[in-house]
Design an enzyme around this catalytic site. Structure first.
Site, PDB file in Angstrom:
ATOM      1  N   ASN A 287      42.771  45.588  39.035  1.00  0.00           N
ATOM      2  CA  ASN A 287      43.945  44.723  39.145  1.00  0.00           C
ATOM      3  C   ASN A 287      44.719  44.633  37.828  1.00  0.00           C
ATOM      4  OD1 ASN A 287      45.700  43.019  40.427  1.00  0.00           O
ATOM      5  ND2 ASN A 287      44.262  41.321  40.703  1.00  0.00           N
TER       6      ASN A 287
ATOM      7  N   HIS B 230      37.848  31.973  51.583  1.00  0.00           N
ATOM      8  CA  HIS B 230      38.553  31.207  50.543  1.00  0.00           C
ATOM      9  C   HIS B 230      39.366  30.111  51.199  1.00  0.00           C
ATOM     10  CE1 HIS B 230      38.913  34.119  46.920  1.00  0.00           C
ATOM     11  NE2 HIS B 230      37.773  34.278  47.528  1.00  0.00           N
TER      12      HIS B 230
ATOM     13  N   ARG C 164      34.450  28.831  50.258  1.00  0.00           N
ATOM     14  CA  ARG C 164      34.719  28.510  48.858  1.00  0.00           C
ATOM     15  C   ARG C 164      35.921  27.581  48.818  1.00  0.00           C
ATOM     16  NH1 ARG C 164      37.358  32.454  44.279  1.00  0.00           N
ATOM     17  NH2 ARG C 164      39.232  31.385  44.966  1.00  0.00           N
TER      18      ARG C 164
ATOM     19  N   TYR D 255      43.907  28.338  39.052  1.00  0.00           N
ATOM     20  CA  TYR D 255      43.327  29.500  39.715  1.00  0.00           C
ATOM     21  C   TYR D 255      42.956  29.174  41.167  1.00  0.00           C
ATOM     22  CZ  TYR D 255      40.034  32.609  41.649  1.00  0.00           C
ATOM     23  OH  TYR D 255      39.434  33.437  42.545  1.00  0.00           O
TER      24      TYR D 255
ATOM     25  N   ASP E 187      34.563  28.326  42.466  1.00  0.00           N
ATOM     26  CA  ASP E 187      34.759  29.298  41.378  1.00  0.00           C
ATOM     27  C   ASP E 187      35.406  28.598  40.185  1.00  0.00           C
ATOM     28  OD1 ASP E 187      35.264  31.480  39.793  1.00  0.00           O
ATOM     29  OD2 ASP E 187      36.280  32.658  41.336  1.00  0.00           O
TER      30      ASP E 187
ATOM     31  N   HIS F 110      36.022  30.218  37.429  1.00  0.00           N
ATOM     32  CA  HIS F 110      36.839  31.292  36.841  1.00  0.00           C
ATOM     33  C   HIS F 110      36.766  31.311  35.314  1.00  0.00           C
ATOM     34  CE1 HIS F 110      40.039  34.363  37.367  1.00  0.00           C
ATOM     35  NE2 HIS F 110      39.405  34.485  38.521  1.00  0.00           N
TER      36      HIS F 110
ATOM     37  N   GLU G 155      30.440  29.445  40.654  1.00  0.00           N
ATOM     38  CA  GLU G 155      30.727  30.818  40.206  1.00  0.00           C
ATOM     39  C   GLU G 155      31.388  30.842  38.838  1.00  0.00           C
ATOM     40  OE1 GLU G 155      32.938  32.958  43.146  1.00  0.00           O
ATOM     41  OE2 GLU G 155      33.871  34.265  41.655  1.00  0.00           O
TER      42      GLU G 155
ATOM     43  N   GLU H 120      31.742  39.239  38.405  1.00  0.00           N
ATOM     44  CA  GLU H 120      32.844  40.033  38.971  1.00  0.00           C
ATOM     45  C   GLU H 120      33.563  40.864  37.916  1.00  0.00           C
ATOM     46  OE1 GLU H 120      35.095  36.819  40.778  1.00  0.00           O
ATOM     47  OE2 GLU H 120      36.661  37.090  39.287  1.00  0.00           O
TER      48      GLU H 120
ATOM     49  N   ARG I 259      27.311  39.120  40.975  1.00  0.00           N
ATOM     50  CA  ARG I 259      28.550  39.303  41.738  1.00  0.00           C
ATOM     51  C   ARG I 259      29.302  40.580  41.424  1.00  0.00           C
ATOM     52  NH1 ARG I 259      31.674  36.861  44.369  1.00  0.00           N
ATOM     53  NH2 ARG I 259      33.491  36.853  43.025  1.00  0.00           N
TER      54      ARG I 259
ATOM     55  N   HIS J 118      31.694  40.632  44.664  1.00  0.00           N
ATOM     56  CA  HIS J 118      33.111  40.304  44.578  1.00  0.00           C
ATOM     57  C   HIS J 118      33.840  40.995  45.734  1.00  0.00           C
ATOM     58  CE1 HIS J 118      36.903  40.737  41.818  1.00  0.00           C
ATOM     59  NE2 HIS J 118      36.980  39.652  42.557  1.00  0.00           N
TER      60      HIS J 118
ATOM     61  N   ASP K  71      42.180  42.208  45.848  1.00  0.00           N
ATOM     62  CA  ASP K  71      42.546  43.317  44.964  1.00  0.00           C
ATOM     63  C   ASP K  71      41.502  44.433  45.012  1.00  0.00           C
ATOM     64  OD1 ASP K  71      41.685  40.747  43.401  1.00  0.00           O
ATOM     65  OD2 ASP K  71      40.926  42.369  42.155  1.00  0.00           O
TER      66      ASP K  71
ATOM     67  N   GLU L  44      31.786  38.046  49.553  1.00  0.00           N
ATOM     68  CA  GLU L  44      33.094  37.388  49.574  1.00  0.00           C
ATOM     69  C   GLU L  44      34.016  38.084  50.573  1.00  0.00           C
ATOM     70  OE1 GLU L  44      34.989  37.572  45.766  1.00  0.00           O
ATOM     71  OE2 GLU L  44      36.511  36.091  46.296  1.00  0.00           O
TER      72      GLU L  44
ATOM     73  N   TRP M 126      41.739  33.000  31.539  1.00  0.00           N
ATOM     74  CA  TRP M 126      42.326  32.799  32.858  1.00  0.00           C
ATOM     75  C   TRP M 126      41.237  33.009  33.896  1.00  0.00           C
ATOM     76  CZ3 TRP M 126      42.905  35.941  37.229  1.00  0.00           C
ATOM     77  CH2 TRP M 126      43.585  35.296  38.300  1.00  0.00           C
TER      78      TRP M 126
HETATM   79  O1  KDG Z   1      41.657  40.469  39.997  1.00  0.00           O
HETATM   80  C1  KDG Z   1      41.068  39.232  39.744  1.00  0.00           C
HETATM   81  C2  KDG Z   1      40.589  38.613  41.038  1.00  0.00           C
HETATM   82  O2  KDG Z   1      39.836  39.514  41.775  1.00  0.00           O
HETATM   83  C3  KDG Z   1      39.762  37.383  40.768  1.00  0.00           C
HETATM   84  O3  KDG Z   1      40.560  36.448  40.112  1.00  0.00           O
HETATM   85  C4  KDG Z   1      39.253  36.816  42.100  1.00  0.00           C
HETATM   86  O4  KDG Z   1      37.760  35.335  40.975  1.00  0.00           O
HETATM   87  C5  KDG Z   1      38.056  35.959  41.962  1.00  0.00           C
HETATM   88  C6  KDG Z   1      37.192  35.875  43.125  1.00  0.00           C
HETATM   89  O5  KDG Z   1      36.141  35.255  42.999  1.00  0.00           O
HETATM   90  O6  KDG Z   1      37.535  36.432  44.162  1.00  0.00           O
HETATM   91 MG    MG Z   2      35.684  34.730  41.053  1.00  0.00          MG
END
Ligand code: KDG
Ligand code: MG
Length: 402
Positions: free
Chosen positions: A37, A122, A147, A159, A210, A212, A236, A262, A283, A312, A316, A339, A402
């Site tokens: 991505n 999600h 999630r 996020y 998550d 993140h 996560e 991930e 993951r 993961h 993307d 996921e 991020w």
């Molecule tokens: O490209 C980044 C995403 O795949 C990510 O932000 C998604 O954290 C993510 C998830 O758990 O699916």
């Molecule tokens: Mg994630």
């Protein structure tokens, strides 16, 4: 059988996907995903310029030797670009092998260990009430695991929460967008979300969240503790994991199960996490971690330490990776959960596939190989569009994760 051609295509039916097609002298071809991505063209160039010429004339059944050739043979090891390129080749070769032997890939990975692959959806909302509604909607769709992410009072965006009711897609066209972050506001808010969710959903539904990579270890430890009454399936990416020892501290303080990986590319990114039993779920994705050949080794190593898989599977990662993950999830014994973010209808049309969802579980289908194809004429109608993941800053302007 010999490889005669390896070609890369990039298509953007809503978002960018890099696909490798490997053809053979027996007319059988295989597909691999190389999507990274926001950095798609780097993998495409790595494949076209450096990998494809080395594949011509090789026997596509030699998945282990070709993996080692591309990994050790490059001298430069690991990293998301090279490991995604290796994954694209590896998955395409497993696809060819399955087609040539007239059997689904899961049979080549050990056969079925279960009837279906438990997936999580999600759900999100701009505030707690909207997130609660979205979780309920996903449970109505049949999901057994969800999630949950919600907007945070005082922050314009965060996020996992889309703007304007659109499905969540983090990469945006143009230069990277910047958003503002406050750990304090987040830590105050998330326990309130899960208190209400557990109350609404009852005990049976699996709830996940998550972070993140946005907390320090001690902040993550506190969040894990605060969430214990709500019995999460996992928390996560509580903290960045370049320093694997970060998880020791979190683990010492909370019984909330932890998932990470991930952004990992190789077993070496997770070696201490797994061996020290600091995590519960690994993951890593098939596409960013060297394909099925490497992920099978990751799963087998993790099994020794009671760590289960939780690949993961965001949008993307292309339907080729989704199919590969489902074959993998059906076969490996220490599978945990997968996921599932459904792709857009445009993406599903470009990648016709045999996998399906029913009653909270997915199945890769029984077609030979991966059971996913690429409609090249349709793919050509969606040219590449540069897009970036966002940048995050703290309220005082400091660049943040991020
Ligand atoms: O490209 C980044 C995403 O795949 C990510 O932000 C998604 O954290 C993510 C998830 O758990 O699916
Ligand atoms: Mg994630």
């Amino acid at each position: 059988m010999k490889i005669t051609k390896a070609s890369v295509s990039i298509t953007s039916p809503g978002r960018n996907f890099v696909t490798l097609k490997i053809e053979t002298d027996e007319g059988i071809y295989g597909l691999g995903d190389g999507t990274l991505n926001g950095r798609e063209l780097a993998v495409a160039a790595y494949l076209t310029e450096h990998v494809a010429p080395c594949l011509i004339g090789r026997d596509p059944f030699q998945t282990e030797d070709i993996w080692q050739y591309l990994y050790r043979g490059a001298y430069w090891r690991r990293g998301p670009v090279s490991m995604s390129a290796i994954a694209a080749v590896d998955v395409a070769l497993w696809d060819i092998k399955g087609k040539a032997l007239n059997t689904p890939v899961y049979n080549l990975l050990g056969g079925r260990s279960r009837d279906g692959v438990l997936v999580y959806a999600h759900a999100n909302g701009a505030d707690i009430d909207k997130a609660l509604d979205d979780v309920a909607r996903h449970i109505d769709l049949g999901y057994l695991a969800v999630r949950a992410q919600s907007g945070i009072p005082g922050l314009a965006s965060t996020y996992g929460v889309p703007k304007g009711g659109q499905p969540y897609e983090p990469a945006e066209k143009g230069l990277p967008k910047e958003s503002l972050w406050s750990t304090e506001k987040y830590l105050r808010h998330v326990p309130k979300l899960f208190a209400k969710l557990r109350d609404q959903c009852g005990e049976e539904v699996h709830l996940l969240h998550d972070c993140h990579h946005r907390l320090t270890p001690i902040e993550a430890a506190r969040l894990g503790k605060d969430l214990e009454p709500y019995r999460l399936f996992w928390l996560e990416d509580p903290t960045p994991a370049e320093l694997q020892e970060n998880f020791r501290l979190i683990r010492q303080h909370t019984t909330t199960p932890l998932a990470v990986g991930e952004v990992f590319n190789s077993i070496w990114d997770a070696q201490d996490l797994i061996r020290s039993q600091w995590i519960d779920y690994i993951r890593m994705s098939i596409v960013h971690a060297g394909g099925l050949t490497h992920m099978k080794k990751v799963a087998d190593f993790a099994a020794l330490y009671n760590v289960r898989t939780g690949c993961h599977g965001a949008t993307d990662l292309s339907p080729v990776t989704m199919a590969a993950a489902l074959h993998f999830g059906l076969a490996v014994h220490n599978f945990g959960i997968q996921e599932h973010m459904p792709h857009t209808t445009e993406t599903d049309a470009v990648f016709p596939h045999h996998y399906s969802f029913k009653g909270g579980y997915m199945h890769p289908g029984d077609a030979p190989g991966l059971g996913v194809d690429l409609d090249e004429a349709l793919a050509a109608k969606y040219p590449y569009q540069r897009a970036y993941l966002p940048i995050n800053r703290k309220l005082d302007g400091t660049l943040f994760d991020w």
